[in-house]
Design an enzyme around this catalytic site. Sequence first.
Site, PDB file in Angstrom:
ATOM      1  NE  ARG A  71      -5.629  21.112  -1.858  1.00 18.84           N
ATOM      2  CZ  ARG A  71      -5.006  20.517  -2.847  1.00 18.84           C
ATOM      3  NH1 ARG A  71      -5.439  20.675  -4.084  1.00 18.84           N
ATOM      4  NH2 ARG A  71      -3.955  19.776  -2.630  1.00 18.84           N
ATOM      5  CE  LYS A 117       3.327   3.596 -11.179  1.00 18.86           C
ATOM      6  NZ  LYS A 117       3.533   4.540 -12.261  1.00 18.86           N
ATOM      7  N   GLY A 172      -4.503  14.777  -0.577  1.00 22.40           N
ATOM      8  CA  GLY A 172      -4.957  14.078  -1.783  1.00 22.40           C
ATOM      9  C   GLY A 172      -5.884  12.906  -1.512  1.00 22.40           C
ATOM     10  N   GLY A 183       1.425  16.209  -2.446  1.00 17.84           N
ATOM     11  CA  GLY A 183       2.822  16.250  -2.889  1.00 17.84           C
ATOM     12  C   GLY A 183       3.682  17.098  -1.966  1.00 17.84           C
TER      13      GLY A 183
HETATM   14  P1  AMP Z   1      -0.731   7.464  -4.733  1.00 19.48           P
HETATM   15  O1  AMP Z   1      -1.073   8.579  -5.662  1.00 19.48           O
HETATM   16  O2  AMP Z   1       0.601   6.835  -4.992  1.00 19.48           O
HETATM   17  O3  AMP Z   1      -0.969   7.786  -3.276  1.00 19.48           O
HETATM   18  O4  AMP Z   1      -1.725   6.291  -5.084  1.00 19.48           O
HETATM   19  C1  AMP Z   1      -3.109   6.379  -4.927  1.00 19.48           C
HETATM   20  C2  AMP Z   1      -3.714   5.372  -5.847  1.00 19.48           C
HETATM   21  O5  AMP Z   1      -3.244   4.084  -5.511  1.00 19.48           O
HETATM   22  C3  AMP Z   1      -5.226   5.300  -5.761  1.00 19.48           C
HETATM   23  O6  AMP Z   1      -5.745   5.831  -6.945  1.00 19.48           O
HETATM   24  C4  AMP Z   1      -5.504   3.812  -5.639  1.00 19.48           C
HETATM   25  O7  AMP Z   1      -6.517   3.366  -6.510  1.00 19.48           O
HETATM   26  C5  AMP Z   1      -4.191   3.177  -6.021  1.00 19.48           C
HETATM   27  N1  AMP Z   1      -4.019   1.846  -5.435  1.00 19.48           N
HETATM   28  C6  AMP Z   1      -4.086   1.504  -4.151  1.00 19.48           C
HETATM   29  N2  AMP Z   1      -3.939   0.186  -3.997  1.00 19.48           N
HETATM   30  C7  AMP Z   1      -3.775  -0.345  -5.217  1.00 19.48           C
HETATM   31  C8  AMP Z   1      -3.600  -1.668  -5.704  1.00 19.48           C
HETATM   32  N3  AMP Z   1      -3.562  -2.727  -4.883  1.00 19.48           N
HETATM   33  N4  AMP Z   1      -3.459  -1.827  -7.031  1.00 19.48           N
HETATM   34  C9  AMP Z   1      -3.504  -0.775  -7.862  1.00 19.48           C
HETATM   35  N5  AMP Z   1      -3.678   0.500  -7.465  1.00 19.48           N
HETATM   36  C10 AMP Z   1      -3.811   0.715  -6.153  1.00 19.48           C
END
Ligand code: AMP
Length: 397
Positions: free
Chosen positions: A35, A202, A355, A378
């Site tokens: 960045r 999620k 990210g 984001g």
């Molecule tokens: P996001 O911010 O939605 O892109 O999510 C990123 C996060 O998803 C990272 O911190 C990962 O540790 C988490 N993640 C990826 N796969 C899994 C999983 N199978 N169970 C729980 N957390 C997960």
Amino acid sequence: MRTIKDLDITGKTVFIRCDFNVPKDENGNIADDRRIRGALPTIRYCLERNCKIILASHYERPKPGVYEEKYSLATVVTRLKALLKMASNVTLANNVIGEDTKAKVAAMEPSEVIVLENLRYEAGETQNDENFAKELASMADVYINDAFGACHRAHASIDAMAKLFDANHRAAGFLLSKEVNFFKKTLENPMRPFVAVVGGSKVSGKLEALRQLLDKVDKVIIGGGMAFTFLKAQGYEIGNSLVENDLLDEARTVMIKARKQGVKFYLPVDFVIAPEFSEQCVAKYVPSQEIPKGWMGLDIGPASSRLFREVINDAQTIIWNGPMGVYEMDKYAKGSIKMSHNIADTHATTIVGGGDTADVAQKAGDVDEMTFVSTGGGASLELIEGKALPGIEALKA
Ligand code: AMP
């Protein structure tokens, strides 16, 4: 979008809103300075035109009014000096809009750079406060937004401040314009096959982006924690894996829409599972239909990695957003690292969406092999969702 090149900035005092919100390691060292490096072309452009340069950024989420060292931009300034090869002429102000800072700015010489302290030390920043924006604006002749990673937030230095300058005195910096043009060009006119690789924790955070992508891509690969909501929606046992039960219907709708539109939709076929969310326990590899009760999937397995490699083999464009597993723990990082290698190995135009995903690509040593690694997580998601970003709108207003 008008860029800094469209303005007459020679000799002027230029305020550049940057995104210096860089990740740091456990020792407080900057872990990834993309960045900061991303802001250099705009800064150098101003230096070459004898501008007096004010740089401003937020850093994480300090309590407004409380100047804690860990939220200071001091480390960023040290890195900036090294990158600009300017030991002198780059200084960090003591605060954001204090009298001493304003006095320093007023006494600046051409080609001098002053970095304001963390904008979020001031409550007005996140409140998009007009008066705070006016204080910032009073220091400069020209406003440049080069903070792509913060453009999805209507904060004072992004929104209210931009609106205080007329069209001849405000524009996008080179990084912002590059990011926006890249996403726009890719989404509007992708080379096909176009594959979206979506992971992360999620479904909820990426549902809208997924919906939009279904209208554009030829294939979708789902990994990470969000895969379990789709698998459960298909009736599979997912043990204690991450799931959003309120989104099972949405997940089904997405899969039906994909089928109707002829978009190939791929879920992991195997997982690395563990009895708890930890590295200090046994882990097993199982097919996705054999997750025992009480266990949770924390990474995609080797068969999924091979399957996904085949799926992206003929891709001409790949957008990747979200890790395939809990990559922060080495034990569950393999699926994400392999995905990064596989994407980097294709001949496709590859776009990594900010990210965590950029962090994975960096850990995998693949950053240089990717066509474009966005500096905004984001913000890039919102661009994919087709949303108007406040920072970009404010430049047009
Ligand atoms: P996001 O911010 O939605 O892109 O999510 C990123 C996060 O998803 C990272 O911190 C990962 O540790 C988490 N993640 C990826 N796969 C899994 C999983 N199978 N169970 C729980 N957390 C997960």
